[in-house]
Design an enzyme around this catalytic site. Structure first.
Site, mmCIF file in Angstrom:
data_model
loop_
_atom_site.group_PDB
_atom_site.id
_atom_site.type_symbol
_atom_site.label_atom_id
_atom_site.label_comp_id
_atom_site.label_asym_id
_atom_site.label_seq_id
_atom_site.Cartn_x
_atom_site.Cartn_y
_atom_site.Cartn_z
ATOM 1 N N GLU A 214 23.118 -25.688 21.792
ATOM 2 C CA GLU A 214 22.508 -24.469 21.262
ATOM 3 C C GLU A 214 23.533 -23.356 21.036
ATOM 4 O O GLU A 214 23.452 -22.617 20.055
ATOM 5 C CB GLU A 214 21.403 -23.990 22.208
ATOM 6 N N HIS B 199 23.035 -27.675 13.592
ATOM 7 C CA HIS B 199 22.666 -28.776 14.482
ATOM 8 C C HIS B 199 22.772 -30.138 13.792
ATOM 9 O O HIS B 199 22.857 -31.159 14.486
ATOM 10 C CB HIS B 199 21.226 -28.602 14.970
ATOM 11 N N MET C 28 13.012 -26.107 14.719
ATOM 12 C CA MET C 28 13.508 -27.344 15.331
ATOM 13 C C MET C 28 14.375 -28.099 14.344
ATOM 14 O O MET C 28 14.006 -28.287 13.181
ATOM 15 C CB MET C 28 12.333 -28.218 15.788
ATOM 16 N N GLU C 29 15.522 -28.586 14.853
ATOM 17 C CA GLU C 29 16.577 -29.149 14.020
ATOM 18 C C GLU C 29 16.404 -30.617 13.706
ATOM 19 O O GLU C 29 17.361 -31.404 13.743
ATOM 20 C CB GLU C 29 17.931 -28.928 14.705
ATOM 21 N N ASN C 30 15.211 -31.063 13.363
ATOM 22 C CA ASN C 30 15.003 -32.462 13.025
ATOM 23 C C ASN C 30 15.982 -32.883 11.920
ATOM 24 O O ASN C 30 16.174 -32.166 10.944
ATOM 25 C CB ASN C 30 13.574 -32.686 12.530
ATOM 26 N N HIS D 161 21.446 -21.785 11.830
ATOM 27 C CA HIS D 161 21.481 -22.332 13.192
ATOM 28 C C HIS D 161 20.965 -23.770 13.193
ATOM 29 O O HIS D 161 21.619 -24.682 13.724
ATOM 30 C CB HIS D 161 20.629 -21.445 14.109
ATOM 31 N N GLU D 162 19.792 -23.966 12.608
ATOM 32 C CA GLU D 162 19.225 -25.315 12.601
ATOM 33 C C GLU D 162 20.079 -26.260 11.759
ATOM 34 O O GLU D 162 20.229 -27.443 12.095
ATOM 35 C CB GLU D 162 17.784 -25.286 12.086
#
Length: 814
Positions: A320, A301, A265-267, A297-298
């Site tokens: 995404e 973001h 998850m890209e927090n 990927h993350e």
């Protein structure tokens, strides 16, 4: 209690009415050390454009008190996960105290106890709308606000959030209070608090303060991989910062590897990864490449999703798809994993093609009337087809113009929310091309075009019977000689309608879509296809070779080739392929063809051919590790097991695979399982032992594994759950598995309590492809159309029934 799914209309109305300035969120984690309750106090400061109007705040927790502008609110009005807010002023302060005891299912939060040492870890993930489960907030992407977290945690715990802690002070009752710096304006879904007795590593690289975290039982693995992870993170930040002309605007960048997550998850500034990525045995080249892909990927973001955020979930695909495209782009340009476009084709793009030919397809830019539909759109159309279409767009306008458009987009919209037209306008301005038709054709129509080269004409057909999409691609020419396929040049083609004349390059054999720049099913004449398949290893680069395999796979799915022919193509290629990441992907695809797309009577023969190919590769060289793993899934002969035994002495992961294969063949050795579990340092070794149990052709064993997987859900998400699932559904165990497809359908209603990542893993990962029959497919189709079915489950069922039906036809045709 019932929970309403926020609709697009409600979100637009609320965004027009309110502007959120800041959240002060106090989080008390002390109740999670030995219990299951989290307590929070959320103080929201916001304005209202029409004083006197009413609205609501989202909260799916037990509210103990709430005041609006100092006046107590009636808690009896809380319903459907919403607290009504009457008579708003121009400027408002809302304070809500709440408690959440549902912390064991991964819905927004997961409390995990490490089986090795009993230590407790907490992670949170909020996409798409699960922040509301822990504290009151306006949980939609376009109501961005500054967040300031203050966290009370047991004194032995380390706490991470979106930025650096400003202060850490001692509190009463063996606790410490962590106060974090205010965040930039963020959507609620990219905020985070993680906590536990983490093992922490920090390093300063190029001015960034980089952090890595894991549970203590994986400290040695994190230490082993730290240099690679720090180097990869620094390379990614440098690459994206320079290419986007917008350096990551925060010094601190943390990554926490947490248990039982099954995703990432890209927090903002504090990415959370499954600790599956900390491989317990030395990772293979492909495993390292996959991990690098997810890290990048993350990270992508941070710009596309966090810095600039979609206004509503109908642009989730872009969020995404962009991160997936950017990760492959950065892998190829900034890391050792230069074959990333070939591995994306094997690992992702063919998955997109698979869903796009099924009833589960949908336009990339689909209708998302509410958040529940957004959750169902976390699929291969959103990620894999979306990534491929962006790759085509970069080819269509040119990479320089594509990057220039991104730079303009980030500069113009930093910290804001956008719609698709904002991005496409930036690309159009940078390239000088009108992208109106491109946008409508590629994003608003489902399905895959087919491009067929017939003589010197490239024919294009669309699946909906309309005009084909605009494609920009290359065609390469080769001459087959005694010394190999000799390259004779390439030409670039823009498809213009149903038939495009092409001035072909030299050569008698032509590869359509060379470089794999567009998204389409491609065909040449039958003779050229046969030559490319049988001489695939003579093509000059991994991407061209992989493209031939992908075409063969598409033909298998459409009944144009048999599994025998596909396995022949793969075994011929792996014998000469040089790319280690590609070899591992090819072997995995070959195993899938042999086990799932082959008549049961032919499975031993095809898996035997794959085993022979793997044994040859396993004796030495760069492909030894993936070859041994494939051999462990297919071995039958004493010499093959002897080869595996010698290698497994030093590789615990391989040893588990060998025990599982022996159990599948009826050679069950409980003492060996017990001994291996005792020496395995993996805190989740019990799941590996369960995979051996799952492999048995035994009713009692299957029942035990089903209970753990589907009822008790004690198998950690991610790799462990995937491996146990794969070992459960064995293709030659039809009789003992006969009752379980319908038990899968009966369990669908319970999956909603598993959180988004859990739902995806259970619904999709446990579809019984190995043992489907026509009757089950009909019942699954009926379940998909049943009133009230969870939309994520419906998508999985539609995809599963289509793929299952294609497998049945392939098994019959073989």
């Amino acid at each position: 209690m019932p929970i309403a799914s926020l609709t697009r209309e409600e979100a637009a109305e609320r965004a027009a009415l309110l502007a959120v300035e800041q959240y002060e969120i106090d989080v008390d984690l002390t109740g999670l050390l030995e219990g299951d309750t989290l307590r929070t106090v959320s103080t929201s400061t916001f304005t209202c454009s029409r004083p006197g109007a009413a609205s609501f705040v989202d909260v799916v927790a037990d509210v103990s008190s709430a005041t609006l502008n100092g006046v107590a609110l009636d808690l009896g009005t809380v319903a459907d996960g919403r607290l009504p807010l009457p008579d708003l002023r121009e400027r408002n302060v809302l304070v809500v105290a709440a408690a959440q005891s549902d912390t064991g299912d991964g819905q927004g939060i997961l409390r995990t106890v490490d089986a090795t040492d009993g230590l407790v870890y907490i992670w949170m993930t909020f996409e798409p709308d699960e922040a509301r489960r822990l504290w009151a907030c306006f949980d939609q992407p376009d109501l961005k606000a500054v967040h300031r977290f203050t966290v009370l945690a047991p004194e032995s715990w380390t706490v991470t959030s979106n930025g650096a802690p400003e202060t850490i002070t001692e509190a009463d009752d063996a606790a410490r209070r962590w106060r974090f710096a205010p965040t930039p304006p963020l959507s609620t879904y990219v905020t985070v608090v993680n906590a536990g007795p983490f093992h922490q590593l920090r390093r300063t690289v190029d001015g960034y303060d980089l952090g890595l975290y894991s549970r203590r039982s994986l400290a040695a693995v994190l230490e082993r991989d730290a240099d690679e992870l720090f180097d990869l993170t620094a390379r990614g930040l440098a690459w994206f910062g320079e290419r986007f002309a917008f350096p990551f605007p925060q010094q601190r960048y943390d990554q926490a590897f947490v248990p039982d997550m099954g995703g990432a998850m890209e927090n903002w500034g504090s990415v959370t990864h499954t600790d599956d990525f900390l491989h317990r045995s030395a990772p293979s080249y492909r495993e390292r490449a996959v991990r690098a892909n997810v890290v990048l990927h993350e990270m992508a973001h941070m710009w596309f999703g966090d810095l600039v955020t979609m206004r509503w979930w109908d642009d989730l695909w872009l969020n995404e798809a962009f991160a997936s495209w950017a990760a492959a782009w950065a892998l190829a340009g900034a890391t050792e994993f230069t074959d990333s476009w070939a591995t994306e084709l094997l690992d992702a793009k063919i998955v997109g093609y698979r869903q796009d030919m099924s009833p589960a397809t949908h336009p990339i830019r689909g209708d998302v009337p509410d958040v529940e539909q957004a959750m169902a759109n976390f699929d291969a159309i959103t990620y894999d087809k979306g990534e491929s279409v962006l790759h085509q767009l970069a080819a269509y306008v040119g990479e320089d113009a594509f990057v220039a458009g991104l730079r303009a987009y980030f500069a113009a919209h930093a910290w804001g929310n956008t719609v698709l037209d904002d991005l496409m306008s930036a690309f159009a301005a940078a390239s000088g091309r009108d992208l109106t038709r491109w946008t409508a054709d590629w994003l608003d129509r489902a399905g895959t075009d087919t491009l067929t080269l017939d003589g010197s004409v490239l024919h294009a057909t669309a699946p909906d019977g309309g005009s084909p999409r605009p494609h920009r691609l290359r065609i390469a020419g080769y001459d087959p000689t005694a010394d190999g396929l000799v390259p004779r040049g390439e030409v670039e083609v823009e498809v213009a309608g149903a038939a495009t004349p092409v001035e072909l390059p030299g050569g008698t054999v032509h590869l359509v879509n060379a470089g794999d720049f567009t998204y389409a099913a491609v065909r040449g004449d039958a003779s050229a296809l046969a030559t490319l398949r049988t001489r695939v290893g003579e093509l000059p680069d991994p991407l061209s070779r992989t493209l031939v395999v992908a075409t063969a796979w598409d033909m298998l799915a459409k009944g144009e080739l048999t599994a025998d022919e596909v396995v022949d193509t793969i075994t011929a290629l792996v014998a000469v392929e040089t790319s280690p990441a590609v070899v591992e992907g090819l072997l995995a695809l070959g195993l899938q063809a042999a086990e799932s797309w082959t008549p049961l009577s032919r499975v031993p023969d095809l898996t035997g051919r794959l085993a022979a190919a793997a044994a040859r590769l396993a004796r030495s060289g760069p492909h030894r590790q993936p070859a041994l793993r494939t051999l462990a899934a297919t071995a039958t002969q004493p010499a093959q097991f002897a080869l595996l035994r010698d290698a497994a002495d030093e590789d615990v992961d391989l040893a588990w695979r060998v025990l599982a294969r022996r159990a599948e063949l009826g050679d069950v050795d409980p003492a060996a399982v017990e001994a291996l579990q005792a020496r395995d340092p993996d805190p989740d070794a019990f799941a590996s032992a369960l995979s051996v149990r799952a492999s048995q052709d035994d009713a009692e064993a299957k029942a035990e594994v089903w209970q753990a997987l589907m009822v008790d859900r004690t198998v950690p998400a991610g790799t462990a759950r995937q491996r146990v699932s794969q070992r459960f559904w064995r293709p030659l165990q039809v009789e003992v598995l006969a009752e379980y497809p319908d038990r899968y359908l009966s369990a669908l209603a319970s999956f909603g309590s598993a959180g988004m990542l859990g739902q995806l893993g259970l619904v999709r990962g446990m579809f019984p492809y190995a043992v489907v029959d026509r009757g089950f497919l009909e019942r699954a189709e009926a379940a998909a159309d049943a009133p009230g079915v969870n939309r994520t489950a419906r998508t999985a069922l539609l995809l599963g029934t289509d793929v299952g039906g294609r497998m049945l036809r392939a098994r019959s045709a073989g």
